[in-house]
Design a protein around this motif. Structure first.
Motif, short mmCIF file in Angstrom:
data_model
loop_
_atom_site.label_atom_id
_atom_site.label_comp_id
_atom_site.label_asym_id
_atom_site.label_seq_id
_atom_site.Cartn_x
_atom_site.Cartn_y
_atom_site.Cartn_z
N ASP A 147 44.11 7.19 171.37
CA ASP A 147 44.53 6.04 170.56
C ASP A 147 43.83 5.99 169.20
O ASP A 147 44.39 5.49 168.23
CB ASP A 147 44.27 4.74 171.33
N LEU B 278 52.88 12.48 165.91
CA LEU B 278 52.80 11.56 167.04
C LEU B 278 52.31 12.31 168.28
O LEU B 278 52.37 13.54 168.36
CB LEU B 278 54.18 10.95 167.30
N SER B 279 51.82 11.58 169.25
CA SER B 279 51.27 12.20 170.46
C SER B 279 52.37 12.89 171.26
O SER B 279 53.56 12.58 171.14
CB SER B 279 50.61 11.13 171.33
N VAL C 121 54.57 10.57 173.21
CA VAL C 121 55.62 9.91 172.44
C VAL C 121 56.72 10.90 172.08
O VAL C 121 57.91 10.62 172.24
CB VAL C 121 55.03 9.27 171.17
N ALA D 91 58.25 3.15 171.50
CA ALA D 91 56.94 3.80 171.44
C ALA D 91 56.85 4.67 170.19
O ALA D 91 55.79 4.77 169.56
CB ALA D 91 56.69 4.63 172.69
N THR D 92 57.96 5.29 169.81
CA THR D 92 57.99 6.08 168.58
C THR D 92 57.75 5.19 167.36
O THR D 92 56.98 5.53 166.45
CB THR D 92 59.34 6.81 168.44
N ARG E 205 56.16 2.32 167.30
CA ARG E 205 54.75 1.90 167.31
C ARG E 205 53.84 3.03 166.85
O ARG E 205 52.85 2.79 166.14
CB ARG E 205 54.35 1.43 168.71
N GLY E 206 54.17 4.27 167.24
CA GLY E 206 53.39 5.41 166.80
C GLY E 206 53.44 5.61 165.30
O GLY E 206 52.43 5.90 164.65
N SER F 209 51.31 2.97 163.65
CA SER F 209 49.90 3.33 163.75
C SER F 209 49.55 4.43 162.74
O SER F 209 48.48 4.39 162.12
CB SER F 209 49.58 3.80 165.17
#
Length: 403
Positions: free
Chosen positions: A278, A304-305, A308, A316-317, A319-320, A323
């Motif tokens: 994170d 992105l992780s 994701v 989630a994408t 939000r990534g 971030s």
């Protein structure tokens, strides 16, 4: 003057019904990237490429000023450079990805006698296997399949490398992500040397299927890493130094071994890779600013992780991406502004295997906005720009131009 190339890997995307017909970038709040879009030149870029060469690292090769037709040999040699694996120009380097295979119509964990059209690639990341588990498996592979001509080296997670000393460079291999969920018969290696590669992949399944690590993963309801997939092949040809060409000191900060390798091949110094998780974007921003205290130029690659990228949750994408903008872009720009004028180039692409699909914003900043209009850092705004499509490999000339 400080110089920044920020490579936003995999943030570009396609319109999603779940987002009201918007792309994740359009749905995300990205005030820092949007500010760059307003004060810089936003538009589409082309990535020179050829033939079947594929995989990550191609766009990074181009944006650092190297013609991919000449210098991009595939992601394998770049990953090897990042891992510190010593190779010669006669060696062929492959990405050695751990995957999950199963019989067509059968269950994961069932026995497979031979790889072919009756086998399905169920998971191209082997359940996002952790590095320590994967290291134990790749060491077992090297112990039994390694030789004077073949060596396997551990990387991160499901991504590793194999070096074929003085190997055959003309085999044609396929990115496992393009095979996920379907039978593998027409995706196995073909061409010169393909028979050896297939034998290695089949032998790996025999070694891995009953390995205690995979037995534990199956018992825990996780996908086993029960086969290796060889692809991303290429020779490790030398690159001319970017730092010598433009008389700048430079560093690379990357969340990807392949892009760390791109920077190293270009003559940049590599900082320690920040821990995943994170707080990765914040750690990368701090590392980049540390490098700017000593260097003129920093190439930052961040994406992105895996969770994701390989997941199906578009929120989630979003939000990534938020971030990425908040924890990476904002702190870097704020820190750069305190050091005086800076010149920036941001490249945004669709991720691995999507060569030629990218857009960028180029400009100079001092930390003050001062730009009017509502333009945003999105795919549609880049497409609507009146700027001509630029050759990505020519941008560094403009970036480091004097005056």
């Amino acid at each position: 003057m400080k110089y920044l190339i920020l490579h936003a890997g995999g943030l570009a995307g396609h319109a999603q019904d779940a987002l009201g017909g918007r792309t994740p970038l359009q749905a995300a709040a990205t005030p820092h990237l949007d500010r760059l879009a307003r004060i810089g030149e936003l538009g589409l870029v082309s990535i020179p490429a050829e033939g079947h060469r594929h995989g990550s690292g191609l766009n990074g090769t181009a944006i650092l000023g190297y013609d991919p037709k000449k210098y991009y040999q595939g992601p394998g040699p770049l990953e090897a450079a990042s891992l510190g694996v010593s190779v010669t120009e006669q060696d062929v380097v492959y990405r050695c990805t751990m995957v999950t295979v199963k019989p067509e119509g059968g269950k994961v964990g069932a026995d497979i006698k031979k790889l072919g059209s009756h086998v399905v690639l169920d998971d191209a990341t082997a359940g996002l296997i952790e590095t320590e588990e994967a290291r134990e498996l790749i060491e077992a592979i090297n112990e039994q399949l390694g030789s004077e001509t073949m060596q396997f080296y551990p990387g991160m997670g499901h991504r590793h490398v194999m070096v074929w000393m003085k190997g055959k460079p003309r085999a044609i291999c396929v990115d496992p992500q393009t095979v996920k969920g379907r039978v593998i018969g027409d995706a196995l290696p073909t061409g010169d040397g393909a028979d050896i590669l297939r034998q290695l992949m089949e032998a790996s399944h025999v070694i891995l299927r009953d390995h205690p690590v995979n037995q534990d993963r199956l018992a825990a309801g996780k996908n086993p890493a029960n086969c290796i997939w060889l692809w991303g092949e290429g020779r490790a040809i030398p690159w001319p130094s970017l730092t010598e060409r433009f008389h700048v000191s430079g560093a690379v900060v990357a969340s990807s071994d392949v892009h760390r390798g791109v920077g190293l091949c270009a003559g940049l110094e590599a900082s320690d890779s920040p821990e995943t998780g994170d707080g990765q974007f914040k750690a990368m921003a701090a590392t980049a600013l540390d490098e700017f205290a000593r260097k003129d130029f920093v190439y930052v690659y961040a994406g992105l992780s895996d969770e994701v990228v390989h997941g199906t949750d578009v929120n989630a994408t979003v939000r990534g991406i938020e971030s990425f903008d908040r924890d990476l872009v904002g702190p870097i720009l704020d820190g750069l502004a305190k050091k005086g004028p800076y010149r920036f180039l941001v490249l945004c692409d669709h991720g691995e295997g999507n060569q030629g699909q990218a857009f960028s914003v180029f400009g100079e900043g001092t930390g003050k906005d001062g730009a009017a209009g509502g333009r945003r850092f999105t795919e549609s705004d880049a497409q609507d720009s009146k700027a001509p499509v630029r050759d990505a490999s020519k941008f560094v000339i403009k970036l480091f131009a004097k005056g």
